[in-house]
Design a protein around this motif. Structure first.
Motif, PDB file in Angstrom:
ATOM      1  N   PRO A  97      38.747  46.007  41.201  1.00 35.51           N
ATOM      2  CA  PRO A  97      39.084  47.231  41.845  1.00 35.51           C
ATOM      3  C   PRO A  97      38.026  48.395  42.432  1.00 35.51           C
ATOM      4  CG  PRO A  97      39.934  47.671  39.572  1.00 35.51           C
ATOM      5  CD  PRO A  97      38.705  46.136  39.821  1.00 35.51           C
ATOM      6  N   LEU A  98      36.511  48.665  41.784  1.00 35.87           N
ATOM      7  CA  LEU A  98      36.051  49.276  42.019  1.00 35.87           C
ATOM      8  C   LEU A  98      34.874  48.719  43.428  1.00 35.87           C
ATOM      9  CD1 LEU A  98      33.802  52.156  42.034  1.00 35.87           C
ATOM     10  CD2 LEU A  98      32.216  50.407  40.359  1.00 35.87           C
ATOM     11  N   PRO A  99      34.205  47.767  43.615  1.00 38.76           N
ATOM     12  CA  PRO A  99      33.607  47.319  44.730  1.00 38.76           C
ATOM     13  C   PRO A  99      34.707  47.073  45.463  1.00 38.76           C
ATOM     14  CG  PRO A  99      33.235  45.458  42.383  1.00 38.76           C
ATOM     15  CD  PRO A  99      34.458  46.802  42.246  1.00 38.76           C
ATOM     16  N   SER A 100      35.475  46.754  45.773  1.00 39.68           N
ATOM     17  CA  SER A 100      36.858  46.647  46.461  1.00 39.68           C
ATOM     18  C   SER A 100      36.724  47.922  47.377  1.00 39.68           C
ATOM     19  CB  SER A 100      38.128  45.813  46.128  1.00 39.68           C
ATOM     20  OG  SER A 100      38.370  44.744  45.434  1.00 39.68           O
ATOM     21  N   LEU A 101      37.585  48.763  46.147  1.00 38.27           N
ATOM     22  CA  LEU A 101      37.081  50.055  47.478  1.00 38.27           C
ATOM     23  C   LEU A 101      36.535  50.555  47.383  1.00 38.27           C
ATOM     24  CD1 LEU A 101      39.419  52.204  47.583  1.00 38.27           C
ATOM     25  CD2 LEU A 101      38.364  53.639  45.711  1.00 38.27           C
ATOM     26  N   VAL A 102      35.161  50.565  47.214  1.00 38.24           N
ATOM     27  CA  VAL A 102      33.698  50.804  47.803  1.00 38.24           C
ATOM     28  C   VAL A 102      33.642  50.490  49.845  1.00 38.24           C
ATOM     29  CG1 VAL A 102      30.996  51.194  47.856  1.00 38.24           C
ATOM     30  CG2 VAL A 102      32.678  51.224  45.801  1.00 38.24           C
ATOM     31  N   ILE A 103      33.989  49.117  49.317  1.00 43.50           N
ATOM     32  CA  ILE A 103      33.358  47.956  50.709  1.00 43.50           C
ATOM     33  C   ILE A 103      34.205  48.280  51.886  1.00 43.50           C
ATOM     34  CG2 ILE A 103      34.481  46.051  49.671  1.00 43.50           C
ATOM     35  CD1 ILE A 103      30.987  46.446  52.080  1.00 43.50           C
ATOM     36  N   SER A 104      36.007  48.288  51.065  1.00 46.21           N
ATOM     37  CA  SER A 104      37.387  48.926  51.691  1.00 46.21           C
ATOM     38  C   SER A 104      36.885  50.047  52.405  1.00 46.21           C
ATOM     39  CB  SER A 104      38.361  49.159  51.036  1.00 46.21           C
ATOM     40  OG  SER A 104      38.594  47.469  50.740  1.00 46.21           O
ATOM     41  N   GLU A 105      36.485  51.158  52.081  1.00 45.72           N
ATOM     42  CA  GLU A 105      36.666  52.636  52.188  1.00 45.72           C
ATOM     43  C   GLU A 105      34.893  52.578  53.755  1.00 45.72           C
ATOM     44  OE1 GLU A 105      36.459  56.075  50.456  1.00 45.72           O
ATOM     45  OE2 GLU A 105      38.451  56.248  49.308  1.00 45.72           O
ATOM     46  N   LEU A 106      34.127  51.334  53.375  1.00 51.60           N
ATOM     47  CA  LEU A 106      32.437  51.575  54.301  1.00 51.60           C
ATOM     48  C   LEU A 106      33.241  50.860  55.405  1.00 51.60           C
ATOM     49  CD1 LEU A 106      29.482  51.114  53.078  1.00 51.60           C
ATOM     50  CD2 LEU A 106      30.570  49.945  55.290  1.00 51.60           C
ATOM     51  N   LEU A 107      34.385  49.812  55.685  1.00 52.63           N
ATOM     52  CA  LEU A 107      34.414  49.088  56.121  1.00 52.63           C
ATOM     53  C   LEU A 107      35.915  49.794  57.001  1.00 52.63           C
ATOM     54  CD1 LEU A 107      34.789  45.348  55.345  1.00 52.63           C
ATOM     55  CD2 LEU A 107      33.019  46.048  56.991  1.00 52.63           C
ATOM     56  N   GLY A 108      36.734  50.067  56.293  1.00 53.67           N
ATOM     57  CA  GLY A 108      38.029  51.080  57.063  1.00 53.67           C
ATOM     58  C   GLY A 108      39.063  50.005  56.979  1.00 53.67           C
ATOM     59  N   VAL A 109      38.783  49.389  56.006  1.00 56.46           N
ATOM     60  CA  VAL A 109      39.585  48.550  55.043  1.00 56.46           C
ATOM     61  C   VAL A 109      40.682  49.315  54.639  1.00 56.46           C
ATOM     62  CG1 VAL A 109      40.326  46.273  54.115  1.00 56.46           C
ATOM     63  CG2 VAL A 109      38.824  46.085  55.809  1.00 56.46           C
ATOM     64  N   PRO A 110      42.704  48.849  55.118  1.00 61.50           N
ATOM     65  CA  PRO A 110      43.151  49.678  53.997  1.00 61.50           C
ATOM     66  C   PRO A 110      42.918  48.913  52.148  1.00 61.50           C
ATOM     67  CG  PRO A 110      44.061  49.658  55.624  1.00 61.50           C
ATOM     68  CD  PRO A 110      43.080  48.332  56.162  1.00 61.50           C
ATOM     69  N   TYR A 111      43.196  49.937  51.631  1.00 60.28           N
ATOM     70  CA  TYR A 111      42.666  49.464  50.050  1.00 60.28           C
ATOM     71  C   TYR A 111      44.275  48.684  49.760  1.00 60.28           C
ATOM     72  CZ  TYR A 111      41.365  48.940  45.330  1.00 60.28           C
ATOM     73  OH  TYR A 111      41.242  48.892  44.033  1.00 60.28           O
ATOM     74  N   GLN A 112      45.183  49.256  49.909  1.00 60.41           N
ATOM     75  CA  GLN A 112      46.484  48.702  50.055  1.00 60.41           C
ATOM     76  C   GLN A 112      46.622  47.604  49.888  1.00 60.41           C
ATOM     77  OE1 GLN A 112      46.027  51.248  51.825  1.00 60.41           O
ATOM     78  NE2 GLN A 112      47.394  50.948  53.070  1.00 60.41           N
ATOM     79  N   ASP A 113      45.432  46.883  50.907  1.00 59.13           N
ATOM     80  CA  ASP A 113      45.966  45.291  51.449  1.00 59.13           C
ATOM     81  C   ASP A 113      45.137  44.614  50.260  1.00 59.13           C
ATOM     82  OD1 ASP A 113      47.371  46.027  53.233  1.00 59.13           O
ATOM     83  OD2 ASP A 113      45.622  45.880  54.987  1.00 59.13           O
ATOM     84  N   HIS A 114      43.950  45.496  48.932  1.00 56.84           N
ATOM     85  CA  HIS A 114      43.228  44.585  48.280  1.00 56.84           C
ATOM     86  C   HIS A 114      44.083  43.312  47.801  1.00 56.84           C
ATOM     87  CE1 HIS A 114      45.134  46.559  44.989  1.00 56.84           C
ATOM     88  NE2 HIS A 114      44.418  46.233  44.667  1.00 56.84           N
ATOM     89  N   ASP A 115      44.937  42.699  47.098  1.00 57.98           N
ATOM     90  CA  ASP A 115      45.634  41.779  47.133  1.00 57.98           C
ATOM     91  C   ASP A 115      45.435  40.790  47.477  1.00 57.98           C
ATOM     92  OD1 ASP A 115      46.265  42.715  44.304  1.00 57.98           O
ATOM     93  OD2 ASP A 115      48.167  43.399  44.210  1.00 57.98           O
ATOM     94  N   PHE A 116      45.291  40.944  48.992  1.00 61.03           N
ATOM     95  CA  PHE A 116      45.248  39.620  49.851  1.00 61.03           C
ATOM     96  C   PHE A 116      43.702  39.660  49.711  1.00 61.03           C
ATOM     97  CE2 PHE A 116      44.253  39.503  54.248  1.00 61.03           C
ATOM     98  CZ  PHE A 116      45.405  38.313  54.328  1.00 61.03           C
ATOM     99  N   PHE A 117      43.254  40.374  50.741  1.00 62.11           N
ATOM    100  CA  PHE A 117      41.963  39.984  50.912  1.00 62.11           C
ATOM    101  C   PHE A 117      41.385  39.041  48.998  1.00 62.11           C
ATOM    102  CE2 PHE A 117      39.178  43.677  49.247  1.00 62.11           C
ATOM    103  CZ  PHE A 117      40.265  44.412  49.967  1.00 62.11           C
ATOM    104  N   GLN A 118      41.655  39.800  48.229  1.00 63.46           N
ATOM    105  CA  GLN A 118      40.753  39.283  46.805  1.00 63.46           C
ATOM    106  C   GLN A 118      41.191  38.048  46.711  1.00 63.46           C
ATOM    107  OE1 GLN A 118      41.908  42.276  44.341  1.00 63.46           O
ATOM    108  NE2 GLN A 118      40.231  43.955  44.588  1.00 63.46           N
ATOM    109  N   THR A 119      42.419  37.861  46.190  1.00 65.78           N
ATOM    110  CA  THR A 119      43.075  36.440  46.922  1.00 65.78           C
ATOM    111  C   THR A 119      42.413  35.393  47.608  1.00 65.78           C
ATOM    112  OG1 THR A 119      45.259  36.987  46.222  1.00 65.78           O
ATOM    113  CG2 THR A 119      45.081  35.073  46.561  1.00 65.78           C
ATOM    114  N   ASN A 120      42.158  35.738  48.963  1.00 62.67           N
ATOM    115  CA  ASN A 120      41.769  35.409  50.453  1.00 62.67           C
ATOM    116  C   ASN A 120      40.100  34.582  49.583  1.00 62.67           C
ATOM    117  OD1 ASN A 120      44.051  33.345  52.008  1.00 62.67           O
ATOM    118  ND2 ASN A 120      44.144  35.603  51.875  1.00 62.67           N
ATOM    119  N   SER A 121      39.415  36.043  48.732  1.00 63.47           N
ATOM    120  CA  SER A 121      38.183  35.300  48.913  1.00 63.47           C
ATOM    121  C   SER A 121      37.807  34.386  47.379  1.00 63.47           C
ATOM    122  CB  SER A 121      37.207  36.330  48.761  1.00 63.47           C
ATOM    123  OG  SER A 121      37.867  37.488  47.793  1.00 63.47           O
ATOM    124  N   LYS A 122      38.648  34.887  46.798  1.00 64.73           N
ATOM    125  CA  LYS A 122      38.234  33.235  45.870  1.00 64.73           C
ATOM    126  C   LYS A 122      39.008  32.223  46.447  1.00 64.73           C
ATOM    127  CE  LYS A 122      40.661  33.224  40.913  1.00 64.73           C
ATOM    128  NZ  LYS A 122      41.831  33.739  40.075  1.00 64.73           N
TER     129      LYS A 122
END
Length: 411
Positions: free
Chosen positions: A156-181
């Motif tokens: 969650p830490l690097p996900s939140l950091v890069i989400s805020e920098l990019l402007g990606v809604p953090y609430q979608d982190h499960d979606f992009f973590q699953t696909n990046s895996k």
């Protein structure tokens, strides 16, 4: 005078990749380490019987990573795929933006995002990263024990950091973590990797369209403006977003979990980062962890565009080259006693982030996150310990980015 392997030598070309040893999960595999005994360059046998060059020497890797005669283009004939090409999707490798391009196109796209990752701009994020780190540790401490450090903190830490920098809604982190895996998996099928990349690219293309209408103060909004100006296509911008989203959390997350476990195995070294108030000591410790762990454990891949003579060998045009950073970072010519973890050593010459024009654009951000997280975690949770034996932990032997699938901890 350069040499080529003779027929007898070719019969003894080692297979690549070689599995890591479960008894030494923090070290390069014994089979890969044995490659160094044959000199800084040696042949290996990879998918389909191909025999690319494996580069193990530190100096040789640095020279080759800066050599324009090596191509990073995934589609180039002879490119040594990190996964079995028989399992690739018919459409070829996923488009990972400028990572798979050569100059000048690589440089053109890279310049459009590199300004967001300068040391000065990243350093301005330190207070925010510190607050995020404390928040996630608070939540972990308030939850049940044992906790999974991967899910509670490392992801969650690097996900939140890069989400805020990019402007990606953090609430979608499960979606992009699953696909990046799926994208970094070596056991996923080509169809699965293609579907994961398509899902991420379409998600980011939709987000870019929204930011074109309602721009914010984030990197995706700036890329959307370049699309409007005709400097980028929507597909190029989405591909850059996929790359930054993937690189911004997948690599750092694995470094957090693997580094935490390594330090728990070395309490004397853990004390170096826990007990100091000197940011220079912490920064040096992070460099040594990056050197020692080298989570890009299947090598950086290239294809020779011309014949290259190096270290008494000739890499012929069209041949594949695999640059093994984990072995360069254990080169005794550069790092004395290289298998020893020593957080006080000067490890700045490591190649964990690559070298040359393709060095990792986000390395200042990764360094910052690690410099904040390690001392904060061990100061706030001084009794932290692994809740399972190392030999029982699920290491990522099945991914191009090495780390842990889970790390149960208690305190």
């Amino acid at each position: 005078m350069t040499t080529r392997p003779d027929t007898a030598a070719a019969a003894h070309i080692p297979d690549f990749p070689a599995p890591r040893s479960a008894g030494c999960p923090f070290d390069p595999s014994p089979g890969m380490r044995a490659l160094s005994e044959h000199g800084p360059l040696t042949r290996v046998r990879s998918w389909g019987g191909s025999t690319p060059w494996a580069v193990t020497g530190h100096a040789e890797q640095k020279a080759l990573l800066s050599d324009p005669r090596l191509s990073a283009d995934f589609a180039h004939p002879g490119f040594p795929s990190p996964v079995d090409p028989r399992h690739s999707h018919a459409g070829g490798s996923p488009d990972l933006s400028f990572v798979g391009l050569d100059d000048p196109e690589h440089a053109r796209l890279r310049r459009m995002v590199s300004g967001a990752f300068t040391v000065r701009r990243v350093e301005a994020l330190r207070p925010s990263v510190q607050r995020m780190t404390d928040t996630f540790i608070d939540r972990m401490l308030a939850g049940p024990r044992p906790a999974d450090l991967v899910q509670a903190l490392a992801l969650p830490l690097p996900s939140l950091v890069i989400s805020e920098l990019l402007g990606v809604p953090y609430q979608d982190h499960d979606f992009f973590q699953t696909n990046s895996k799926t994208l970094v998996s070596t056991v996923a099928t080509g169809e699965q990797r293609h579907a994961a990349h398509t899902a991420l690219a379409e998600y980011l293309a939709d987000l870019l369209a929204r930011k074109t209408a309602e721009p914010g103060d984030d990197l995706l909004s700036k890329l959307a403006q370049r699309v409007v100006a005709g400097e980028l296509t929507r597909r190029e911008a989405a591909g850059m977003g996929v790359l930054l989203l993937l690189g911004g959390h997948e690599t750092t997350a694995n470094m957090i979990s693997l580094g935490t476990l390594l330090l728990l195995q070395h309490p004397d070294q853990l004390a170096v980062v826990r007990d100091t108030d000197d940011p220079r000591v912490v920064a040096a410790a992070v460099e040594e962890l990056l050197r020692h762990l080298s989570i890009v454990h299947l090598g950086r891949r290239r294809t020779a565009l011309e014949d290259i003579e190096i270290a008494g060998r000739t890499i012929e045009a069209g041949e594949g080259v695999i640059l093994l950073g984990e072995l360069a970072n254990r080169d005794p010519r550069v790092f004395p006693d290289p298998d020893r973890l020593d957080l006080t050593r000067d490890a700045r010459l490591h190649q964990a982030f690559g070298a040359g024009t393709h060095h990792c654009v986000g390395q200042p951000l990764a360094r910052l996150e690690l410099q904040v997280l390690y001392p904060t975690l061990f100061r706030r949770v001084p009794t932290l310990r692994a809740a399972a034996p190392v030999e029982d932990l699920p290491f990522k032997y099945d991914a191009v980015i090495y780390g842990l699938h889970a790390l149960p901890v208690t305190w």
